[in-house]
Design a protein around this motif. Structure first.
Motif, PDB file in Angstrom:
ATOM      1  N   THR A  88       0.817  -1.215   0.000  1.00  0.00           N
ATOM      2  CA  THR A  88       0.000   0.000   0.000  1.00  0.00           C
ATOM      3  C   THR A  88       0.853   1.269   0.000  1.00  0.00           C
ATOM      4  OG1 THR A  88      -0.109  -0.086   2.414  1.00  0.00           O
ATOM      5  CG2 THR A  88      -1.931  -1.101   1.178  1.00  0.00           C
ATOM      6  N   GLN A  89       2.181   1.132   0.001  1.00  0.00           N
ATOM      7  CA  GLN A  89       3.039   2.318   0.028  1.00  0.00           C
ATOM      8  C   GLN A  89       2.911   3.111  -1.267  1.00  0.00           C
ATOM      9  OE1 GLN A  89       6.601   2.124   2.775  1.00  0.00           O
ATOM     10  NE2 GLN A  89       6.927   0.441   1.359  1.00  0.00           N
ATOM     11  N   GLN A  90       3.128   4.390  -1.147  1.00  0.00           N
ATOM     12  CA  GLN A  90       3.080   5.283  -2.298  1.00  0.00           C
ATOM     13  C   GLN A  90       4.443   5.936  -2.472  1.00  0.00           C
ATOM     14  OE1 GLN A  90       0.480   5.594  -4.398  1.00  0.00           O
ATOM     15  NE2 GLN A  90      -0.575   4.041  -3.187  1.00  0.00           N
ATOM     16  N   PRO A  91       4.905   6.186  -3.650  1.00  0.00           N
ATOM     17  CA  PRO A  91       4.305   5.761  -4.911  1.00  0.00           C
ATOM     18  C   PRO A  91       4.551   4.273  -5.145  1.00  0.00           C
ATOM     19  CG  PRO A  91       6.375   6.861  -5.354  1.00  0.00           C
ATOM     20  CD  PRO A  91       6.157   6.937  -3.861  1.00  0.00           C
ATOM     21  N   GLU A  92       3.605   3.624  -5.775  1.00  0.00           N
ATOM     22  CA  GLU A  92       3.732   2.189  -6.034  1.00  0.00           C
ATOM     23  C   GLU A  92       4.936   1.879  -6.922  1.00  0.00           C
ATOM     24  OE1 GLU A  92      -0.042   0.844  -7.506  1.00  0.00           O
ATOM     25  OE2 GLU A  92      -0.967   1.001  -5.530  1.00  0.00           O
ATOM     26  N   ASP A  93       5.263   2.800  -7.827  1.00  0.00           N
ATOM     27  CA  ASP A  93       6.421   2.588  -8.709  1.00  0.00           C
ATOM     28  C   ASP A  93       7.739   2.591  -7.940  1.00  0.00           C
ATOM     29  OD1 ASP A  93       4.774   2.388 -10.880  1.00  0.00           O
ATOM     30  OD2 ASP A  93       5.248   4.370 -11.703  1.00  0.00           O
ATOM     31  N   GLY A  94       7.728   3.031  -6.675  1.00  0.00           N
ATOM     32  CA  GLY A  94       8.939   3.058  -5.875  1.00  0.00           C
ATOM     33  C   GLY A  94       9.168   1.805  -5.060  1.00  0.00           C
ATOM     34  N   ILE A  95       8.176   0.919  -4.978  1.00  0.00           N
ATOM     35  CA  ILE A  95       8.285  -0.259  -4.118  1.00  0.00           C
ATOM     36  C   ILE A  95       9.458  -1.146  -4.531  1.00  0.00           C
ATOM     37  CG2 ILE A  95       7.143  -2.411  -3.409  1.00  0.00           C
ATOM     38  CD1 ILE A  95       4.487  -0.822  -3.410  1.00  0.00           C
ATOM     39  N   ASP A  96       9.473  -1.598  -5.774  1.00  0.00           N
ATOM     40  CA  ASP A  96      10.560  -2.485  -6.213  1.00  0.00           C
ATOM     41  C   ASP A  96      11.927  -1.799  -6.209  1.00  0.00           C
ATOM     42  OD1 ASP A  96       8.965  -4.710  -6.351  1.00  0.00           O
ATOM     43  OD2 ASP A  96       9.328  -5.091  -8.481  1.00  0.00           O
ATOM     44  N   PRO A  97      12.036  -0.562  -6.728  1.00  0.00           N
ATOM     45  CA  PRO A  97      13.354   0.079  -6.662  1.00  0.00           C
ATOM     46  C   PRO A  97      13.868   0.248  -5.223  1.00  0.00           C
ATOM     47  CG  PRO A  97      12.002   1.192  -8.295  1.00  0.00           C
ATOM     48  CD  PRO A  97      11.108   0.227  -7.560  1.00  0.00           C
ATOM     49  N   ASP A  98      13.000   0.580  -4.281  1.00  0.00           N
ATOM     50  CA  ASP A  98      13.432   0.719  -2.882  1.00  0.00           C
ATOM     51  C   ASP A  98      13.896  -0.625  -2.322  1.00  0.00           C
ATOM     52  OD1 ASP A  98      12.822   3.400  -3.001  1.00  0.00           O
ATOM     53  OD2 ASP A  98      10.981   3.243  -1.810  1.00  0.00           O
ATOM     54  N   LEU A  99      13.144  -1.685  -2.601  1.00  0.00           N
ATOM     55  CA  LEU A  99      13.552  -3.018  -2.139  1.00  0.00           C
ATOM     56  C   LEU A  99      14.857  -3.455  -2.800  1.00  0.00           C
ATOM     57  CD1 LEU A  99      10.222  -5.040  -1.922  1.00  0.00           C
ATOM     58  CD2 LEU A  99      11.862  -4.671  -0.080  1.00  0.00           C
ATOM     59  N   MET A 100      14.993  -3.194  -4.095  1.00  0.00           N
ATOM     60  CA  MET A 100      16.212  -3.594  -4.802  1.00  0.00           C
ATOM     61  C   MET A 100      17.437  -2.833  -4.292  1.00  0.00           C
ATOM     62  SD  MET A 100      15.895  -6.110  -6.812  1.00  0.00           S
ATOM     63  CE  MET A 100      17.504  -5.934  -7.519  1.00  0.00           C
ATOM     64  N   THR A 101      17.261  -1.584  -3.908  1.00  0.00           N
ATOM     65  CA  THR A 101      18.374  -0.808  -3.361  1.00  0.00           C
ATOM     66  C   THR A 101      18.839  -1.423  -2.042  1.00  0.00           C
ATOM     67  OG1 THR A 101      17.590   1.196  -4.451  1.00  0.00           O
ATOM     68  CG2 THR A 101      19.079   1.486  -2.587  1.00  0.00           C
TER      69      THR A 101
END
Length: 152
Positions: A74-87
């Motif tokens: 449910t975090q926003q922005p949704e487009d940031g979920i994978d990049p944040d996890l990958m970082t």
């Protein structure tokens, strides 16, 4: 020799905390859902002989840990979920590659899979406590020297 599992788990948790990417790092698979940000959890996945890595009088062991990274869908922005996890994932993989022996606690992190599955991560989704999470589960294979005595 005995397996100093608490010290090994503490070292893996410390790597995650030192990265600065996690709201919390648990030394177990959580029973309740993380609330916000990225959370990490560390637990034992598998243990057995390190085939081809033991001597004639003691068995060296392959200890595989799971390190799971969680973040709410449910975090926003949704487009940031994978990049944040990958970082965060990238920082941990670099830490495991750079501290090959976890400060001399183990013989090695089996980066390339000489004794089984290599260091790797798999993406997925997990529903817990009614909430959905994006997760990455790292398989962290550790080789521990001469753990179990062999007796004829």
């Amino acid at each position: 020799m005995t397996l100093d599992i608490r010290t090994i788990l503490d070292a893996v948790e410390t790597h995650a905390l030192a990265s600065g990417f996690f709201q919390a790092v648990n030394g177990h698979e959580p029973k309740s859902a993380p609330q916000s940000g990225i959370t990490a959890a560390v637990w034992v996945e598998q243990i057995g002989p390190a085939r081809g890595g033991s001597g004639l009088d003691a068995t060296s062991v392959r200890l595989a840990l799971f390190v799971r990274l969680y973040t709410p869908m449910t975090q926003q922005p949704e487009d940031g979920i994978d990049p944040d996890l990958m970082t965060a994932l990238d920082a941990l993989m670099a830490a495991y590659s750079g501290d090959f022996t976890l400060d001399d606690l183990v013989r090695e992190v089996d980066l390339l899979g000489n004794y089984g599955d290599p260091l790797s991560a798999r993406a997925g989704y997990l529903t817990t406590s009614g909430a959905e999470y994006r997760v990455f589960t790292i398989t962290l294979p550790l080789i521990v020297n001469d753990l179990w005595e062999q007796v004829a």
